[in-house]
Design a protein around this motif. Structure first.
Motif, PDB file in Angstrom:
ATOM      1  N   ILE A 141     -13.733  20.176  22.056  1.00 14.63           N
ATOM      2  CA  ILE A 141     -12.901  18.981  22.156  1.00 14.63           C
ATOM      3  C   ILE A 141     -12.604  18.627  23.603  1.00 14.63           C
ATOM      4  O   ILE A 141     -12.701  17.465  24.023  1.00 14.63           O
ATOM      5  CB  ILE A 141     -11.580  19.178  21.379  1.00 14.63           C
ATOM      6  N   ASP A 142     -12.245  19.625  24.407  1.00 13.78           N
ATOM      7  CA  ASP A 142     -11.866  19.357  25.787  1.00 13.78           C
ATOM      8  C   ASP A 142     -13.023  18.756  26.584  1.00 13.78           C
ATOM      9  O   ASP A 142     -12.810  17.890  27.444  1.00 13.78           O
ATOM     10  CB  ASP A 142     -11.371  20.643  26.463  1.00 13.78           C
ATOM     11  N   LEU A 143     -14.242  19.202  26.312  1.00 13.66           N
ATOM     12  CA  LEU A 143     -15.390  18.644  27.017  1.00 13.66           C
ATOM     13  C   LEU A 143     -15.627  17.194  26.607  1.00 13.66           C
ATOM     14  O   LEU A 143     -15.955  16.339  27.451  1.00 13.66           O
ATOM     15  CB  LEU A 143     -16.644  19.475  26.743  1.00 13.66           C
ATOM     16  N   ASN A 178     -13.384  15.069  25.631  1.00 13.74           N
ATOM     17  CA  ASN A 178     -12.350  14.260  26.266  1.00 13.74           C
ATOM     18  C   ASN A 178     -12.665  14.011  27.738  1.00 13.74           C
ATOM     19  O   ASN A 178     -12.291  12.965  28.290  1.00 13.74           O
ATOM     20  CB  ASN A 178     -10.983  14.935  26.136  1.00 13.74           C
ATOM     21  N   GLN A 179     -13.353  14.940  28.372  1.00 19.25           N
ATOM     22  CA  GLN A 179     -13.677  14.791  29.783  1.00 19.25           C
ATOM     23  C   GLN A 179     -14.814  13.800  30.018  1.00 19.25           C
ATOM     24  O   GLN A 179     -14.770  13.006  30.958  1.00 19.25           O
ATOM     25  CB  GLN A 179     -14.069  16.142  30.385  1.00 19.25           C
ATOM     26  N   LYS A 211      -8.380  14.058  17.935  1.00 20.62           N
ATOM     27  CA  LYS A 211      -8.030  15.441  18.271  1.00 20.62           C
ATOM     28  C   LYS A 211      -6.845  15.919  17.431  1.00 20.62           C
ATOM     29  O   LYS A 211      -6.855  17.032  16.902  1.00 20.62           O
ATOM     30  CB  LYS A 211      -7.694  15.542  19.757  1.00 20.62           C
ATOM     31  N   THR A 269      -6.838  18.957  14.751  1.00 18.78           N
ATOM     32  CA  THR A 269      -5.918  20.083  14.928  1.00 18.78           C
ATOM     33  C   THR A 269      -5.051  20.272  13.690  1.00 18.78           C
ATOM     34  O   THR A 269      -4.834  21.397  13.239  1.00 18.78           O
ATOM     35  CB  THR A 269      -5.017  19.827  16.145  1.00 18.78           C
TER      36      THR A 269
END
Length: 307
Positions: A252-254, A256-257, A294, A298
Motif C-alpha cells: 500500500i505504501d508504495l 501511495n508514493q 486504504k 485496513t
C-alpha cells in the motif's frame, strides 16, 4: 485473391477496424470486422474461395501454406494508396481441420485519432505528464483504445524527450518512439525488457499492460527511481486498478508514493458515432480515493470483535 483481399482491406480501413476474422461455418467462410462499434459480418465466401483467400494471406504473411494443423503467426506490411498498415496474422484450425484467420490491423499513430469526451479529462491526463515521474494507470474494456489514449497524450504533449514503449504486441506505429515488443520465444518478456529499458534511461516509458506480479513490482520500482511510466491494467474501474495491483502484492505504501493518476475509459456510441468516455482521478481527488481504498482494506483485514 489479391483484388478480393484488397477490397476487404479497404472496407476494414474505412471502418477503422482493429481486426478481420475469416472463420469457417457450415457452408463456407464468413468475414467479420471488429471495430469500435462492435462486430460486423460483412461477407460470406464459399469453401473454395475462402480456402484460396486464406492461402493467399498466409503466403503473403510468410507463413507455411502447407501446414494446417498447427497454429501459425505471420506479418505483412500492407499499403492502401498512401496509407501504411502493419498486419499481424494468426491462423489456427478447428476440430475438423478447417483453418481460420485473424488479422490485426496496426495503424500509424496519425491514422488512429479517437474522439475523447469530455475533453477536460484528456487534458487532465496530459497535464500529469508535466510531473516527470510517477505511475499513471489506465483501465478499460478490450478495444476501448487505452493504448491509443496513452500514445496520443505522449505524442502531443511531450517535446524533445525520449519515449520508450514495451508492448505485447505493438499496437500502433510511432516512429518518434523507441518501440520494443515482447518475444517470449527469445526469452524477452515484459520483465526482461523492462530491466533492459531502464539502462536506456528514457524520460517516459509506456508499458502495454501490467499482467503479472513481477511486472507490477518492476514498474513500481522504476517509478520510484524517478521515471514517468504510463501503463494499462485489466480492471473494471479506477478502484479496480488498486485492487489489481494489491492482488499482485504491491504494498500500500508504495502505491501511495508512486501513483499520480488513475483512469478508466470505455468506448461509447451516440448518433452512430463512437467516442471514448474517459474519467481520470488525480490530485486531490486521487488522494481522497487512495485514502478511502486504504481505509477500506485496513478495515476489511482488521479482526472482528467476538460477541
Amino acid at each position: 485473391m489479391q483484388k478480393t483481399f484488397y477490397k476487404l482491406m479497404v472496407a476494414a480501413s474505412e471502418r477503422h477496424a482493429s481486426d478481420i476474422y475469416i472463420w469457417p461455418d457450415s457452408d463456407g467462410f464468413q468475414v467479420i470486422y471488429y471495430s469500435a462499434i462492435g462486430i460486423e459480418k460483412v461477407h460470406h465466401f464459399n469453401t473454395k474461395i475462402g480456402e484460396a483467400l486464406i492461402r493467399h494471406i498466409k503466403f503473403s504473411a510468410h507463413m507455411d501454406i502447407s501446414e494446417v494443423r498447427r497454429p501459425q503467426l505471420g506479418r505483412w506490411h500492407y499499403l492502401i494508396g498512401q496509407q501504411s498498415l502493419h498486419l499481424r496474422v494468426s491462423s489456427v484450425a478447428d476440430f475438423l481441420n478447417r483453418e481460420s484467420i485473424v488479422i490485426r490491423l496496426i495503424y500509424d499513430m496519425q491514422d488512429n485519432i479517437l474522439d475523447w469526451q469530455p475533453k477536460n479529462q484528456l487534458n487532465e491526463l496530459a497535464n500529469l505528464l508535466k510531473l516527470k515521474q510517477g505511475l499513471i494507470l489506465l483501465a478499460g474494456q478490450m478495444g476501448s483504445g487505452k493504448t491509443t489514449t496513452l500514445y496520443h497524450v505522449a505524442t502531443n504533449h511531450l517535446d524533445n524527450q525520449m519515449v520508450l514503449t514495451i508492448e505485447d504486441p505493438v499496437e500502433l506505429v510511432a516512429p518518434e518512439f523507441l518501440q520494443l515488443q515482447v518475444n517470449n520465444a527469445a526469452h524477452m518478456g515484459y520483465e526482461q525488457l523492462l530491466k533492459l529499458a531502464l539502462r536506456h534511461h528514457p524520460d517516459i516509458m509506456i508499458i502495454g499492460e501490467i499482467r503479472d506480479a513481477e511486472t507490477a513490482h518492476i514498474v513500481v520500482q522504476a517509478a520510484l527511481s524517478g521515471h514517468l511510466i504510463l501503463s494499462t491494467v485489466h480492471a473494471m474501474s479506477s478502484k479496480g486498478i488498486w485492487y489489481r495491483l494489491r492482488a499482485f502484492g504491491v504494498p500500500i505504501d508504495l502505491l501511495n508514493q508512486v501513483v499520480v493518476g488513475l483512469g478508466y475509459q470505455e468506448m461509447m456510441t451516440r448518433d452512430n458515432q463512437s467516442y471514448v468516455n474517459l474519467k481520470m482521478a488525480s490530485g486531490k481527488q486521487l488522494n481522497e480515493l487512495l485514502v478511502d481504498l486504504k481505509n477500506a482494506e485496513t478495515h476489511a483485514m482488521a479482526p472482528q470483535a467476538s460477541s
